[in-house]
Structure formats: structure tokens, C-alpha cells
Design an enzyme around this catalytic site. Structure first.
Site, PDB file in Angstrom:
ATOM      1  CD  GLU A 113      76.405  44.778  54.928  1.00  0.00           C
ATOM      2  OE1 GLU A 113      77.210  44.727  53.976  1.00  0.00           O
ATOM      3  OE2 GLU A 113      76.735  44.688  56.116  1.00  0.00           O
ATOM      4  CD  GLU A 127      79.796  40.964  55.460  1.00  0.00           C
ATOM      5  OE1 GLU A 127      80.954  41.342  55.621  1.00  0.00           O
ATOM      6  OE2 GLU A 127      79.163  41.130  54.400  1.00  0.00           O
TER       7      GLU A 127
HETATM    8  C1  BGP Z   1      80.239  44.159  54.042  1.00  0.00           C
HETATM    9  C2  BGP Z   1      80.299  44.817  55.371  1.00  0.00           C
HETATM   10  C3  BGP Z   1      79.943  46.236  55.390  1.00  0.00           C
HETATM   11  C4  BGP Z   1      80.220  47.005  54.126  1.00  0.00           C
HETATM   12  C5  BGP Z   1      79.986  46.225  52.869  1.00  0.00           C
HETATM   13  C6  BGP Z   1      80.505  46.854  51.614  1.00  0.00           C
HETATM   14  O1  BGP Z   1      81.223  43.194  54.010  1.00  0.00           O
HETATM   15  O2  BGP Z   1      79.453  44.175  56.314  1.00  0.00           O
HETATM   16  O3  BGP Z   1      80.483  46.769  56.554  1.00  0.00           O
HETATM   17  O4  BGP Z   1      81.377  47.676  54.175  1.00  0.00           O
HETATM   18  O5  BGP Z   1      80.513  44.947  52.933  1.00  0.00           O
HETATM   19  O6  BGP Z   1      81.877  46.640  51.489  1.00  0.00           O
HETATM   20  P1  BGP Z   1      82.918  47.754  51.158  1.00  0.00           P
HETATM   21  O7  BGP Z   1      82.725  48.794  52.183  1.00  0.00           O
HETATM   22  O8  BGP Z   1      84.224  47.093  51.262  1.00  0.00           O
HETATM   23  O9  BGP Z   1      82.603  48.216  49.793  1.00  0.00           O
END
Ligand code: BGP
Length: 491
Positions: A389, A179
Site C-alpha cells: 500500500e 496491518e
Molecule cells: C490502510 C488500510 C487500508 C486503506 C489505507 C488508506 O491503513 O490498510 O485499508 O484504507 O490505509 O487509508 P484511508 O482509507 O483511511 O485513507
């Protein structure tokens, strides 16, 4: 059965990040990393960062996380049982170079990942490795300030080079920065994305904050582009089989209304949040509108143009092989509207969308937005795409029979997979899908364990209690079927 076909060899799997699931934060010579000084929070209480180091008595979720460091064999076996073709995980630079600039690497760290990758291969799983997932050796932040210091580029490239050599033959799919576009945003982006720390202890802000310096942020991003481009070239030289991708927080953004001003605002947000970084990674140069972004953010345009000019060849020679992204939600943008509520969401929120429902954590749910995003990005770049993701953070509770029935997660994923299938039918070259948080892990934004994404439950709560045992949820068998049938059977 679905009326579309996923390509043969489609990479079905799951995704994780070291700082959110590995634990062993100081094991076997590992140095501290920036996430190791970020305390736990909740959806209403922001996480607090303690820039000087670990504060005695405070709870830091990354320190043990779900202890993959000691459970890796068992966890990979469960992924294999589900039929994963691919497993996304990240390497912590501070496990390989504890201070980031050490003369020699830490052998125990190198060996840990080697054993993990070997086991994946033995089980028929391709590792997809992120070289930097919200992780930066704390010592580098203290000594060099963060990614805005160009001295960091060579140190990181040395680390990437070592990974490509050590893991040659075991890993062929790589991502450079997770990201990377989070640095477009103020507070969080500085800390997680660029290793730039606030002057004193305080909450991790999303968006604007007092100590934010856009000049440092945009230069830091530029340095990451250069580091990524160098890494791509080295990866190809070491092993022509290597495929290196970028990783963008996908921000699908619709106009709030069909009012032309709203359309232009949404277009601008799409450009800034997705294509500012995407263009440099994929096309090897900044978009024509980049100088206007710098000017609007109070960044020295002449200086940025000089940097872009100086590094033009490196950027052009180091374009990525595929575009990967996270997708959780869409947002809308337009002129200020008192009737529109701000929407929650991953990294970049936006204005709400009355046509969508939201998750327990307020993230809008929009499977069709995934298709729209896939087709938009593919039209622009025409290189393979990968969703690395996507998933649903939910408050999973045991049913009366003592098991986890996460039908809502199955629905969420199945709806998104249908839209992926349609995008493929429309001609999008999609390589794979690694669902986020295939095993419950620490939330990046809130630091909670309660926000669960997994097919596999891990016994641990927000305060760190629990025996860490693993347990299959209902979605485990469902995803097994999805992998087995190459996405044809989603029932
Ligand atoms: C993205 C990240 C991840 C993961 C995901 C879910 O931004 O790359 O590392 O955490 O989001 O987000 P969260 O954990 O805040 O629910």
C-alpha cells in the site's frame, strides 16, 4: 529514464480491500462483517459503530461500496489494460463462513472469489490475497467476543486452510492479517483489527478510549500471531509454491531533534509500532523488550510470557516468507514540545515534521522516508520486502475538459518509486509494489468516497449517490507506462 533497474518479474500492481470496494454485503448468503456496522464519517466527524447490528435508515459505506461484486470483470480488465502484474484484494471470511463457525462453507462465496482469481490469471495478473483485511464475521464478535478469545484461532485457521485448498494453482501470494500492528492502538485497533466491539453505539476512536482493555488487545494479537503461523505452515504443506507474508502498517518514525532523549523515544516508537509484530512474524519470537511493552501497557507480564512459551514452537515453525507493509507517511517522536503540532496520518500519527508538506487529509508526504524504512527493515530481517500500500488520498475534481488530471498523484507516486529504485540499488530485496486504492474506494479511516486514491474514478459520493460508472484518470496512462517499462519511465 531512471538510473536504477527494477528486478525482472517485479510485481507492479494495485491494492484493495473487500470491505472497502466489494459491496454485496448480504449477497448470496454472505453474513455480516464488522465493517458492515460502521457508518460513514468525514475527516472531522468520526465514523460510528453500531455493535448490535445494522441500524435502520443509517448509511453504511461497505454495503454497496463500489460494487466490485458486480463489476469485477470490467475492473480486472482495466487493471490488465494498465499492465498490472499483481492485484491485491482480500477475501471476506463472512462470505465463506457467514457466521464464522458454520458447519459448512457457503459455495457461492467460494465460487465468487474463484471466478475473480481465474479471470486475473487469464489476464496475466497474480492475485495477492489478504485473508483478513479489517474484516471479521460479526457473529463471531457477538458469540466469542473477538480475537482475544482463543477459540477463534482454529475457526480462522479452518477458513485459511479452505482458501489455500480451494484456490490452489490460482493464488500463490498470500498475506495473513492486514496491518496487524493496528491492534497496538486502542479504539480503531480493537474494532478493525481484533473484532472487539464497544459496549454501545459510538464513534470509532483512534487511540485511547474508555472501553479499551490492553490485556484483551495484546492477547488478541498473540492469538493472531499463532493463527498466522499455523496458516503459513498449512499453506506450505498444501502447495510449496505458496508464499505467505505478514502485513504491517509501516510507521517510519524519526527523532524530533538530535537530543538523545528524542532519539530514544523515536527508537522505542519504531520498535513498538513496527517490530513488535514484525519480530514475531519474521523471527518467530518476541523481541527481548516485549515484556517491557506489556508492563508499560498494564498487561499481565507473567501471563504473556506463559502464552509465548506455550506457543513458541508454533511461532517458530510458521515464520513468514516475506515482509509486506503499507507506507504513506513518516512521523517524528520526542519529548513533549509545545511548538510541535501533532501530525495526521495512517494509524499512528506522531509529531509533525517542518521539512515535509502534507496531503489534503493532513498526511505528511515523505518519499525518502520510504527508502529509509525499506533499508531499516531489510537490515533487520534480510527477507524479501513488498510495498502493498502506498498512494495519495486526494479530492479529485474534473478539469475544464471534463477529465481528471491528477498530476499530484503522479508526482507522489513517481517520487516514491524513485526512492524504491534507490533502495534496490542499495541492495534491498524488493518484490513488488501494489499502489493503494488503484480504483476509487471507501476510505477506511473516514468512510468517505471523496478521499480518492484511484487511477480509475468511480462515480459515487459520500452519501452513496452516483451511477458507479468507471472512468480513467490521467494517472491511468502514466502507470501503464510505469508497468510497461518496469519502472524505468516515470515521466
Ligand atoms: C490502510 C488500510 C487500508 C486503506 C489505507 C488508506 O491503513 O490498510 O485499508 O484504507 O490505509 O487509508 P484511508 O482509507 O483511511 O485513507
Amino acid at each position: 529514464m531512471a538510473d536504477y533497474t527494477f528486478p525482472e518479474g517485479f510485481l507492479w500492481g494495485g491494492a484493495t480491500a473487500a470491505n472497502q470496494f466489494e459491496g454485496g454485503y448480504d449477497a448470496d448468503g454472505k453474513g455480516l462483517s464488522v465493517p458492515d456496522i460502521i457508518m460513514g464519517g468525514t475527516v472531522d466527524t468520526p465514523r460510528v459503530v453500531t455493535p448490535a447490528g445494522v441500524r435502520e435508515g443509517a448509511y453504511y459505506p461497505s454495503h454497496e461500496a463500489i460494487d466490485f461484486y458486480h463489476h469485477w470483470k470490467e475492473d480486472i480488465d482495466l487493471f490488465a489494460e494498465m499492465g498490472f502484474k499483481c492485484f491485491r484484494l482480500s477475501i471476506q471470511m463472512s462470505r465463506i463462513f457467514p457466521n464464522g463457525d458454520d458447519a459448512t462453507p457457503c459455495q457461492a462465496g467460494i465460487d465468487f472469489y474463484k471466478n475473480v482469481f481465474k479471470h486475473c490469471q487469464e489476464k496475466g495478473i497474480e492475485p495477492l490475497v489478504t485473508l483478513s483485511h479489517y474484516e471479521f464475521p460479526l457473529a463471531l464478535s457477538h458469540k466469542y467476543g473477538g480475537w482475544d478469545n482463543p477459540a477463534v484461532i482454529d475457526l480462522w485457521v479452518r477458513y485459511a486452510d479452505l482458501c489455500f485448498r480451494e484456490y490452489k494453482g490460482l493464488v500463490k501470494y498470500w498475506l495473513t492479517f492486514n496491518e496487524i500492528n493496528c491492534a497496538i492502538m486502542g479504539g480503531f485497533g480493537n474494532i478493525y483489527g481484533l473484532g472487539i466491539l464497544p459496549p454501545e453505539d459510538g464513534p470509532v476512536p483512534f487511540g485511547e478510549c474508555e472501553w479499551d482493555d490492553p490485556q484483551r488487545r495484546f492477547e488478541g494479537l498473540h492469538n493472531q500471531f499463532v493463527a498466522s503461523a499455523k496458516a503459513v505452515q498449512i499453506a506450505h504443506a498444501i502447495d510449496p509454491e505458496n508464499m505467505v507474508g505478514c502485513m504491517i502498517a509501516g510507521n517510519a518514525c524519526y527523532p524530533r531533534t538530535c537530543r538523545p532523549a528524542d532519539v530514544l523515544i523515536a527508537q522505542k516508537q519504531m520498535n513498538l509500532n513496527n517490530f513488535y509484530c514484525g519480530d514475531v512474524h519474521v523471527r518467530g519470537e518476541y523481541a527481548a523488550w516485549a515484556p517491557s511493552v506489556w508492563a508499560e501497557n498494564g498487561v499481565d507480564v507473567e501471563r504473556m510470557l506463559d502464552l509465548a512459551d506455550r506457543d513458541a514452537e508454533t511461532l517458530l515453525m510458521g515464520t513468514v516468507d516475506f515482509y509486506s507493509f503499507s507506507y504513506y507517511m513518516s512521523a517524528t517522536a520526542g519529548l513533549p514540545d509545545p511548538d510541535s503540532e501533532a501530525s495526521g496520518g495512517n494509524i499512528f500519527g506522531g509529531m509533525g515534521n517542518p521539512y515535509l508538506t502534507a496531503s489534503d487529509w493532513g498526511w505528511p508526504i515523505d518519499p525518502e522516508g520510504l527508502r529509509w524504512y525499506l533499508e531499516t527493515v531489510y537490515d533487520r530481517y534480510q527477507i524479501p520486502l513488498m510495498i502493498v500500500e502506498n498512494g495519495l488520498g486526494a479530492n479529485d475534481e474534473r478539469g475544464e475538459d471534463g477529465k481528471f488530471h491528477d498530476g499530484y498523484r503522479i508526482d507522489y507516486m513517481s517520487d516514491h518509486i524513485v526512492e524504491m529504485g534507490k533502495a534496490i540499488e542499495e541492495g534491498v530485496d524488493l518484490m513488488g509494489y501494489t499502489m493503494w486504492g488503484c480504483i476509487d474506494l471507501v476510505s477506511a479511516s473516514t468512510g468517505e468516497m471523496k478521499k480518492r486514491y484511484g487511477f480509475i474514478y468511480v462515480d459515487k459520493d459520500n452519501d452513496g449517490n452516483g451511477d458507479l460508472h468507471r472512468e480513467k484518470k490521467e494517472s491511468f496512462d502514466w502507470y501503464k507506462k510505469v508497468c510497461e517499462t518496469n519502472g524505468a519511465d516515470l515521466d
